[in-house]
Design a protein around this motif. Structure first.
Motif, PDB file in Angstrom:
ATOM      1  N   LYS A 415       0.825  -1.217   0.000  1.00  0.00           N
ATOM      2  CA  LYS A 415       0.000   0.000   0.000  1.00  0.00           C
ATOM      3  C   LYS A 415       0.856   1.262   0.000  1.00  0.00           C
ATOM      4  CE  LYS A 415      -4.070  -2.018   2.123  1.00  0.00           C
ATOM      5  NZ  LYS A 415      -4.651  -2.404   3.404  1.00  0.00           N
ATOM      6  N   GLU A 416       2.096   1.124   0.424  1.00  0.00           N
ATOM      7  CA  GLU A 416       2.990   2.286   0.407  1.00  0.00           C
ATOM      8  C   GLU A 416       3.882   2.274  -0.834  1.00  0.00           C
ATOM      9  OE1 GLU A 416       2.756   4.820   2.371  1.00  0.00           O
ATOM     10  OE2 GLU A 416       1.161   3.856   3.528  1.00  0.00           O
ATOM     11  N   GLY A 417       3.571   1.373  -1.774  1.00  0.00           N
ATOM     12  CA  GLY A 417       4.316   1.359  -3.037  1.00  0.00           C
ATOM     13  C   GLY A 417       5.490   0.408  -3.078  1.00  0.00           C
ATOM     14  N   TYR A 418       5.527  -0.554  -2.167  1.00  0.00           N
ATOM     15  CA  TYR A 418       6.606  -1.548  -2.162  1.00  0.00           C
ATOM     16  C   TYR A 418       6.002  -2.956  -2.183  1.00  0.00           C
ATOM     17  CZ  TYR A 418       9.385   2.456  -0.608  1.00  0.00           C
ATOM     18  OH  TYR A 418       9.983   3.680  -0.515  1.00  0.00           O
ATOM     19  N   PRO A 419       5.439  -3.364  -3.322  1.00  0.00           N
ATOM     20  CA  PRO A 419       4.822  -4.695  -3.367  1.00  0.00           C
ATOM     21  C   PRO A 419       5.847  -5.816  -3.194  1.00  0.00           C
ATOM     22  CG  PRO A 419       4.880  -3.698  -5.553  1.00  0.00           C
ATOM     23  CD  PRO A 419       5.356  -2.648  -4.603  1.00  0.00           C
ATOM     24  N   ILE A 420       5.426  -6.860  -2.499  1.00  0.00           N
ATOM     25  CA  ILE A 420       6.308  -8.021  -2.285  1.00  0.00           C
ATOM     26  C   ILE A 420       5.585  -9.252  -2.819  1.00  0.00           C
ATOM     27  CG2 ILE A 420       7.608  -9.376  -0.584  1.00  0.00           C
ATOM     28  CD1 ILE A 420       7.307  -6.955   1.366  1.00  0.00           C
ATOM     29  N   GLY A 421       6.055  -9.765  -3.943  1.00  0.00           N
ATOM     30  CA  GLY A 421       5.428 -10.954  -4.555  1.00  0.00           C
ATOM     31  C   GLY A 421       5.926 -12.223  -3.885  1.00  0.00           C
ATOM     32  N   TRP A 422       5.349 -13.335  -4.314  1.00  0.00           N
ATOM     33  CA  TRP A 422       5.726 -14.637  -3.750  1.00  0.00           C
ATOM     34  C   TRP A 422       7.217 -14.919  -3.935  1.00  0.00           C
ATOM     35  CZ3 TRP A 422       3.480 -19.270  -1.706  1.00  0.00           C
ATOM     36  CH2 TRP A 422       2.162 -19.109  -1.257  1.00  0.00           C
ATOM     37  N   GLY A 423       7.728 -14.621  -5.146  1.00  0.00           N
ATOM     38  CA  GLY A 423       9.127 -14.923  -5.460  1.00  0.00           C
ATOM     39  C   GLY A 423      10.074 -14.213  -4.512  1.00  0.00           C
ATOM     40  N   LYS A 424       9.877 -12.892  -4.413  1.00  0.00           N
ATOM     41  CA  LYS A 424      10.756 -12.081  -3.566  1.00  0.00           C
ATOM     42  C   LYS A 424      10.636 -12.525  -2.101  1.00  0.00           C
ATOM     43  CE  LYS A 424      10.971  -7.635  -4.666  1.00  0.00           C
ATOM     44  NZ  LYS A 424      10.438  -6.272  -4.728  1.00  0.00           N
ATOM     45  N   TYR A 425       9.412 -12.785  -1.682  1.00  0.00           N
ATOM     46  CA  TYR A 425       9.168 -13.168  -0.286  1.00  0.00           C
ATOM     47  C   TYR A 425       9.871 -14.496   0.041  1.00  0.00           C
ATOM     48  CZ  TYR A 425       6.774 -14.096   4.084  1.00  0.00           C
ATOM     49  OH  TYR A 425       6.520 -14.352   5.408  1.00  0.00           O
ATOM     50  N   CYS A 426       9.575 -15.490  -0.787  1.00  0.00           N
ATOM     51  CA  CYS A 426      10.071 -16.840  -0.479  1.00  0.00           C
ATOM     52  C   CYS A 426      11.592 -16.949  -0.611  1.00  0.00           C
ATOM     53  CB  CYS A 426       9.393 -17.877  -1.377  1.00  0.00           C
ATOM     54  SG  CYS A 426       7.635 -18.013  -1.041  1.00  0.00           S
ATOM     55  N   LYS A 427      12.161 -16.153  -1.512  1.00  0.00           N
ATOM     56  CA  LYS A 427      13.613 -16.196  -1.730  1.00  0.00           C
ATOM     57  C   LYS A 427      14.372 -16.011  -0.402  1.00  0.00           C
ATOM     58  CE  LYS A 427      17.165 -13.706  -4.311  1.00  0.00           C
ATOM     59  NZ  LYS A 427      17.418 -12.483  -5.086  1.00  0.00           N
ATOM     60  N   TYR A 428      13.882 -15.118   0.434  1.00  0.00           N
ATOM     61  CA  TYR A 428      14.586 -14.836   1.692  1.00  0.00           C
ATOM     62  C   TYR A 428      13.978 -15.566   2.891  1.00  0.00           C
ATOM     63  CZ  TYR A 428      16.439 -11.078  -1.163  1.00  0.00           C
ATOM     64  OH  TYR A 428      17.042 -10.373  -2.176  1.00  0.00           O
ATOM     65  N   MET A 429      12.663 -15.787   2.847  1.00  0.00           N
ATOM     66  CA  MET A 429      11.984 -16.320   4.038  1.00  0.00           C
ATOM     67  C   MET A 429      12.009 -17.849   4.114  1.00  0.00           C
ATOM     68  SD  MET A 429      11.054 -13.592   5.663  1.00  0.00           S
ATOM     69  CE  MET A 429       9.506 -13.210   6.466  1.00  0.00           C
ATOM     70  N   VAL A 430      12.007 -18.524   2.969  1.00  0.00           N
ATOM     71  CA  VAL A 430      12.042 -19.996   3.014  1.00  0.00           C
ATOM     72  C   VAL A 430      13.354 -20.484   3.647  1.00  0.00           C
ATOM     73  CG1 VAL A 430      12.113 -22.106   1.607  1.00  0.00           C
ATOM     74  CG2 VAL A 430      10.333 -20.400   1.198  1.00  0.00           C
ATOM     75  N   PRO A 431      14.527 -19.953   3.201  1.00  0.00           N
ATOM     76  CA  PRO A 431      15.765 -20.415   3.860  1.00  0.00           C
ATOM     77  C   PRO A 431      15.761 -20.130   5.365  1.00  0.00           C
ATOM     78  CG  PRO A 431      16.290 -19.202   1.865  1.00  0.00           C
ATOM     79  CD  PRO A 431      14.823 -19.026   2.085  1.00  0.00           C
ATOM     80  N   ALA A 432      15.262 -18.951   5.756  1.00  0.00           N
ATOM     81  CA  ALA A 432      15.227 -18.611   7.184  1.00  0.00           C
ATOM     82  C   ALA A 432      14.332 -19.593   7.941  1.00  0.00           C
ATOM     83  CB  ALA A 432      14.719 -17.184   7.369  1.00  0.00           C
ATOM     84  N   THR A 433      13.187 -19.933   7.336  1.00  0.00           N
ATOM     85  CA  THR A 433      12.263 -20.882   7.979  1.00  0.00           C
ATOM     86  C   THR A 433      12.924 -22.244   8.134  1.00  0.00           C
ATOM     87  OG1 THR A 433      10.460 -19.712   6.892  1.00  0.00           O
ATOM     88  CG2 THR A 433       9.921 -21.845   7.847  1.00  0.00           C
ATOM     89  N   ILE A 434      13.588 -22.687   7.059  1.00  0.00           N
ATOM     90  CA  ILE A 434      14.239 -24.004   7.116  1.00  0.00           C
ATOM     91  C   ILE A 434      15.320 -24.012   8.202  1.00  0.00           C
ATOM     92  CG2 ILE A 434      15.699 -25.649   5.821  1.00  0.00           C
ATOM     93  CD1 ILE A 434      14.065 -24.853   3.311  1.00  0.00           C
ATOM     94  N   ILE A 435      16.082 -22.921   8.269  1.00  0.00           N
ATOM     95  CA  ILE A 435      17.149 -22.840   9.288  1.00  0.00           C
ATOM     96  C   ILE A 435      16.546 -23.016  10.691  1.00  0.00           C
ATOM     97  CG2 ILE A 435      18.778 -21.243  10.425  1.00  0.00           C
ATOM     98  CD1 ILE A 435      19.304 -20.031   7.610  1.00  0.00           C
TER      99      ILE A 435
END
Lengths: 449, 199
Positions: A415-435
């Motif tokens: 809403k503030e002009g910084y959309p976060i799609g699935w690709g961008k989100y998962c790229k950083y969050m999936v490894p962190a979750t797995i760790i």
């Protein structure tokens, strides 16, 4: 058999309808709850006692519901009123704190303390997110933190997305540390009779160790993106106003928050149940709010409370028909009695499921399953509970839809002009979750087996 | 006399010349045209780069998403809402304008100055147009039109209760291939003038 088929069908219909979002989720769970009462308990089982047990109203009129001398536990079957009263109470307290400007003040005070430098803001906001989420719902934490992050990003001219992602992850992780941090933990704690200190000493330790690792992880992956586009001497920090309009209200809300934390931390010693604490905190907040009390009450998220009521009835249907015992027996069978495998299954299945579906119904469903597993496989119930808590709380971080904080954080950013799609989100969050999932699994194995 | 607010909403099939017709009408009535350039204004207001939000313009939400307390995880939904808010704000401020697509006929429903138009076209004419402007073979042009129309329809129908291109949602639905662009514009101009007179 017919009752089981009906209970499972209603449960699946409820889950699918929650995911599709065609109808608001509280209508879905209430409708499915009603169907459970009529079709499963009424028509198929013809068991009025099961209805009474699932509605679970009688225990509210016993002393044990409000005051526990020693360790007592809430019945797992049916509506978990302790969870509902506690969540409603905390909602009122948080609304009072938000109205007083507590969250914005805290964020800005910390940013000012670190002299508006991006890397220190990044590190302190991650820790603040985790600490606040230990006591306050992650939606509120992220709602304010993400909004302030965007504001600071525009002032300092940096990309707020890395910071928001890290804050979301830490909020979910912080929530796993305590009994009141995340709804699955509240349900687990009240259903199985664990205290705040039980959680702190178990999931809290895992979350603490994981937090150190993920702060390091996020710093390494995001450090190049955390460069401010404005030199510190050119900064105009007057735009980040941090004035508290109602100082009295602010101080009172801080005191209430402090009291809530003390009551929660000591509830095993005082014997006060979370239901009592929730009710007490809400009454104090409403009295302190004076004329604004009605305004605070109107802001309470009744939809979530109704969602819980319906959900507990549907899960009660699965439990009363013995369906969850079948699932427990299945997990016991595929693990072949191997405790390591059983715990790994609980953590990873909970984690993967929570990445895609709401972790609240999942946790509510799994509690009777782990209870049955503990009884039949001879494993300590608390170990299964910690595994379930970590899996459901942390797994939700992996995708943009896994947890409420993720949805709110990505939405505020977009809403503030910084959309976060699935690709961008998962790229950083999936490894962190797995760790963190791996850390959780290793700690559970090493400490309890 | 107080100047009347006029908002001309133009829905259109892909390659139906709807955008071109909207441009001409905007010039004739001396009104600003809001199309994909809305993104620039939205980005400027938010003080962000237009490249951040442009990729989500008029696209359907095809990703798995979830809504919590009115917050959606879908960037498509959030960016679309930003555009809808922009249009609502302009309309509430009393501004007159021409708007292309963006569910305007539904987003601005209830505004007294709203005139809703939908422009369609024959497939053969649309193919010729796409082959000319996009330098494509006939086969590729057909596929391109079909995929673009599918996206537009999905975008509209995701955000609106009404169906894209359903004549009941618009005052006028017109096939621009039958009369050609100029004659279609003339016809619409006369209609709009009459509507303004009767407002």
């Amino acid at each position: 058999m017919l009752a089981q088929i009906l209970a499972v069908t209603i449960f699946l219909v409820m889950f699918i309808m929650i995911i599709t979002e065609k109808i608001e989720r509280h209508y879905v769970t209430l409708g499915c709850g009603l169907a459970t009462l009529i079709l499963v308990f009424g028509l198929a089982m013809k068991d009025l006692h099961a209805i009474w047990e699932t509605l679970n109203i009688a225990p509210m009129f016993t002393l044990g519901f409000w005051y526990e001398a020693g360790t007592a536990s809430e019945s797992t079957s049916g509506i978990n009123w302790a969870t509902i009263i506690f969540i409603a109470g905390m909602m009122i307290m948080v609304e009072g704190m938000a109205k007083a400007g507590f969250f914005r003040w805290l964020c800005m005070a910390i940013a000012k303390m670190v002299k508006f430098q991006t890397v220190p803001i990044f590190l302190t906001f991650m820790i603040m997110s985790a600490v606040l989420a230990m006591f306050i719902d992650s939606i509120t934490v992220i709602l304010f933190l993400a909004a302030v992050t965007v504001e600071l990003a525009q002032l300092l001219k940096f990309n707020p997305i890395p910071m928001i992602l890290a804050e979301i992850f830490c909020a979910n992780l912080g929530g796993s540390a305590t009994m009141c941090g995340d709804p699955p933990n509240i349900i687990i704690g009240t259903s199985l009779g664990y205290s705040f200190s039980d959680f702190i000493m178990n999931t809290g330790v895992i979350a603490g160790i994981s937090l150190i690792v993920v702060v390091l992880y996020f710093y390494i992956v995001f450090r190049k993106q955390l460069v401010a586009g404005v030199a510190s001497e050119e900064l105009d920090t007057t735009k980040c106003a941090n004035k508290i309009e109602n100082k009295k209200g602010f101080i009172i809300s801080c005191i209430i928050f402090g009291v809530a934390i003390v009551l929660l931390v000591t509830h095993a010693q005082t014997g006060l149940t979370v239901a009592t604490i929730g009710l007490f905190i809400s009454i104090v907040t409403l009295i302190a709010a004076g004329k604004s009390a009605f305004e605070l009450l109107k802001k309470v998220d009744y939809k979530t409370i109704l969602f819980f009521v319906g959900l507990f009835v549907v899960v009660g249907g699965l439990e009363q028909t013995g369906t969850l015992e079948i699932i427990a027996a299945f997990i016991g069978k595929i693990s072949g009695g191997n405790m390591y495998l059983m715990l790994a299954i609980i953590i990873w299945i909970s984690g993967i499921a929570s990445a895609f579906i709401d972790n609240i119904p999942f946790a509510a469903t799994m509690i009777p399953v782990i209870k049955s597993l503990a009884a039949t496989q001879g494993i300590d119930l608390s170990v299964l509970a910690w595994a379930l808590a970590m899996g459901t709380d942390v797994g939700g971080s992996a995708t943009p839809i896994g947890a409420s904080a993720n949805v709110v954080g990505t939405s505020v950013a977009a809403k503030e002009g910084y959309p976060i799609g699935w690709g961008k989100y998962c790229k950083y969050m999936v490894p962190a979750t797995i760790i963190v999932m791996v850390i959780s699994m290793l700690i559970v194995w090493m400490r309890y087996l | 006399m107080e100047k009347k607010q006029v908002i001309i909403s133009i829905g259109r099939e892909f390659a139906s010349a709807g955008h071109e017709i909207a441009e001409i009408l905007a010039k004739k009535f001396e009104l600003p045209l809001y199309d994909y350039h809305i993104m620039r204004e939205v980005a400027a207001r938010k003080n962000v780069k237009v490249e951040n939000i442009e990729p989500y313009d008029e696209l359907p939400n095809r990703v798995l998403s979830r809504t919590v307390k009115g917050h959606s995880s879908s960037p498509h939904v959030n960016i679309a809402q930003m555009q809808f808010d922009f249009l609502r704000k302009k309309a509430d401020e009393g501004e007159s304008f021409v708007v292309v697509g963006r569910c305007a006929e539904e987003v601005l429903k209830g505004n007294k100055g709203l005139i809703t138009i939908f422009i369609l076209g024959d497939m053969d004419k649309k193919v010729v147009r796409v082959m000319k402007y996009h330098d494509m073979t006939e086969k590729k042009a057909i596929k391109f039109i079909e995929s673009q129309s599918k996206k537009r329809k999905a975008y509209h129908n995701y955000f609106c209760d009404t169906k894209w291109g359903d004549s009941r949602n618009y005052e006028i639905c017109i096939n621009s291939s039958k009369l050609g662009i100029d004659a279609t514009v003339d016809l619409l101009e006369r209609y709009i003038k009459q509507r303004i007179e009767e407002m």
